[in-house]
Design a protein around this motif. Structure first.
Motif, short mmCIF file in Angstrom:
data_model
loop_
_atom_site.label_atom_id
_atom_site.label_comp_id
_atom_site.label_asym_id
_atom_site.label_seq_id
_atom_site.Cartn_x
_atom_site.Cartn_y
_atom_site.Cartn_z
N UNK A 239 0.84 -1.20 0.00
CA UNK A 239 0.00 0.00 0.00
C UNK A 239 0.88 1.25 0.00
N UNK A 240 1.99 1.17 0.73
CA UNK A 240 2.91 2.30 0.76
C UNK A 240 3.43 2.64 -0.62
N UNK A 241 3.76 1.62 -1.42
CA UNK A 241 4.26 1.89 -2.77
C UNK A 241 3.21 2.53 -3.66
N UNK A 242 1.95 2.13 -3.50
CA UNK A 242 0.89 2.79 -4.25
C UNK A 242 0.86 4.28 -3.91
N UNK A 243 0.91 4.56 -2.60
CA UNK A 243 0.86 5.96 -2.15
C UNK A 243 2.10 6.73 -2.57
N UNK A 244 3.28 6.17 -2.33
CA UNK A 244 4.52 6.91 -2.61
C UNK A 244 4.74 7.12 -4.10
N UNK A 245 4.38 6.13 -4.92
CA UNK A 245 4.52 6.32 -6.37
C UNK A 245 3.52 7.32 -6.91
N UNK A 246 2.33 7.38 -6.29
CA UNK A 246 1.36 8.41 -6.68
C UNK A 246 1.93 9.80 -6.42
N UNK A 247 2.64 9.93 -5.30
CA UNK A 247 3.28 11.21 -4.97
C UNK A 247 4.47 11.47 -5.89
N UNK A 248 5.32 10.46 -6.06
CA UNK A 248 6.54 10.63 -6.85
C UNK A 248 6.24 11.01 -8.29
N UNK A 249 5.14 10.48 -8.83
CA UNK A 249 4.78 10.75 -10.22
C UNK A 249 4.56 12.24 -10.46
N UNK A 250 3.99 12.93 -9.48
CA UNK A 250 3.64 14.35 -9.68
C UNK A 250 4.50 15.29 -8.84
N UNK A 251 5.48 14.75 -8.11
CA UNK A 251 6.22 15.59 -7.16
C UNK A 251 6.99 16.70 -7.87
N UNK A 252 7.66 16.39 -8.97
CA UNK A 252 8.43 17.42 -9.67
C UNK A 252 7.51 18.54 -10.17
#
Length: 431
Positions: A231-244
């Motif tokens: 579940x953490x990877x779902x959340x963190x990748x959702x953030x990482x995708x748009x973080x920049x």
């Protein structure tokens, strides 16, 4: 009652040194491979193929790889995997010198490096309990040092070194990583033999792989430990995708500032790995895991609400600290309670679940940002992390952790860590 204080064995120092050197090489290649691909093409899809190729082995062969590791000698598996990766990197290095490097070749190399990493990482995870006698306190100390070294080498030192070496020639970073793998292989090969009882191989590989996966899903504690990174990877990748994009459009952060933002997260991760064992002792492993998961969710919530770069950097540092502690406490507990003959399969199943969740998170983040707003993926990620915390809190409670440790403790050595609220014994629960 606490564990009797014991020193980490000499063999761990060699394993730590081997993985530290290898992590430095990984950081070099992690930066160099995309940059090498960029010298060949500007097609985003072609670049994505090279990046994705390294993760495919976990998605395709994760559980089967774990079953093979449980059949093989783990020390031999590690040094052979690293030696093979050293030889493999000679191919693109030669291609770069001869000016015949191509995207398909880089993708194939990334895939095979990922396959070697699957076997090495799984064997290393399974080997550590054998080396440390399945002592939870020693495992937490060892994983803290391993995680800290990995963060420093692959997160701080490796990427800039890879970029600098690439400026000296396209083959140079590849050869540097090959040398790191070779040194790691030599160190691992020097580890002392660790005899362990291996069951007779009477079942097919697929049946053994299925048995390892079902062992995770049938045990509530192991399932809770596996759900956290998934579940953490779902959340963190959702953030990482748009973080920049979020950092640039909403916070006004330039390219240099974005690098500092990521450094803040890595610094927090290093701190979290360092204090993980302390948190486990003070709170109990189960409560510590629940707290670190809650910290991650609240930190992402703070990031979503941030109005400037300083608040965003602080939020990412706090999130990194929660992640760093979780990535020490969770694997250490798993290594302490899983039977030796199942360790490879259980570790690879958990890792595969996390890897499979990553592309889901990336797609979710992109879709939410496109459909709604750039902050929506961040708020959604925070909600997922906090919901996961609530759901898994009882699955990884102190009481359940202590019951599993008691069941796994060797006869005559019940020296595991007992938390304050776990005085009475209880049987491990299964689904």
């Amino acid at each position: 009652m606490t564990s009797v204080v014991r020193k980490l064995p000499t063999g761990f120092g060699r394993l730590w040194t081997a993985q530290t050197i290898s992590s430095l090489g990984d950081g070099v290649t992690h930066a160099a491979l995309p940059l090498l691909a960029l010298t060949l093409t500007r097609d985003p899809m072609a670049l994505a193929v090279v990046t994705a190729a390294g993760t495919l082995p976990w998605l395709l062969f994760g559980v089967l790889g774990g079953a093979l590791v449980d059949r093989w000698d783990r020390r031999r598996t590690m040094w052979v995997a690293d030696a093979a990766r050293a030889l493999l990197l000679a191919i693109p290095a030669a291609a770069a010198v001869l000016d015949v490097l191509s995207i398909p070749l880089l993708a194939a190399v990334a895939f095979l490096l990922g396959l070697g990493g699957l076997f090495f990482d799984t064997a290393a995870t399974a080997c550590l309990p054998d080396l440390l006698g399945r002592d939870l306190v020693l495992l937490e100390r060892a994983n803290s040092r391993l995680r800290g070294a990995q963060t420093v080498m692959s997160g701080f030192a490796g990427p800039p070194a890879g970029s600098a070496l690439l400026a000296m020639g396209r083959a140079v970073p590849l050869l540097a990583d090959a040398v790191s793998f070779l040194l790691s292989a030599l160190l691992v090969r020097s580890l002392p033999a660790m005899p362990r009882s291996v069951p007779e191989v009477s079942e097919s590989l697929f049946r053994q792989a299925r048995a390892g996966a079902s062992y995770v899903f049938r045990d509530r504690l192991l399932l809770g430990l596996a759900l956290r990174p998934a579940v953490g990877n779902i959340a963190f990748l959702a953030v990482e995708t748009v973080l920049a994009l979020f950092a640039h459009d909403r916070l006004g952060i330039d390219t240099y500032g974005f690098g500092l933002l990521l450094t803040a997260e890595a610094t927090g991760g290093l701190l979290g790995a360092g204090i993980a064992s302390y948190l486990g002792r003070r709170l109990g492993t189960g409560t510590a895991l629940t707290c670190t998961a809650a910290v991650e969710g609240l930190a992402i919530l703070g990031l979503a609400a941030a109005q400037n770069a300083y608040v965003a950097g602080l939020a990412l540092a706090v999130c990194g600290a929660g992640m760093g502690a979780t990535m020490v406490l969770g694997p250490s507990l798993r290594q302490a309670i899983v039977p030796a003959h199942l360790m490879g399969r259980v570790a690879s199943t958990s890792r595969m679940l996390a890897m499979c969740a990553a592309p889901v998170g990336a797609f979710l983040g992109g879709w939410l940002a496109t459909t709604y707003d750039i902050r929506t993926p961040l708020f959604t990620a925070a909600g997922l992390l906090l919901a996961m915390t609530a759901i898994t809190a009882s699955m990884t409670s102190n009481r359940r952790v202590e019951a599993a440790l008691r069941a796994a403790a060797p006869a005559g050595r019940p020296d595991h860590r007992v938390s304050k609220d776990c005085a009475e014994e209880s049987a491990p629960d299964v689904l």
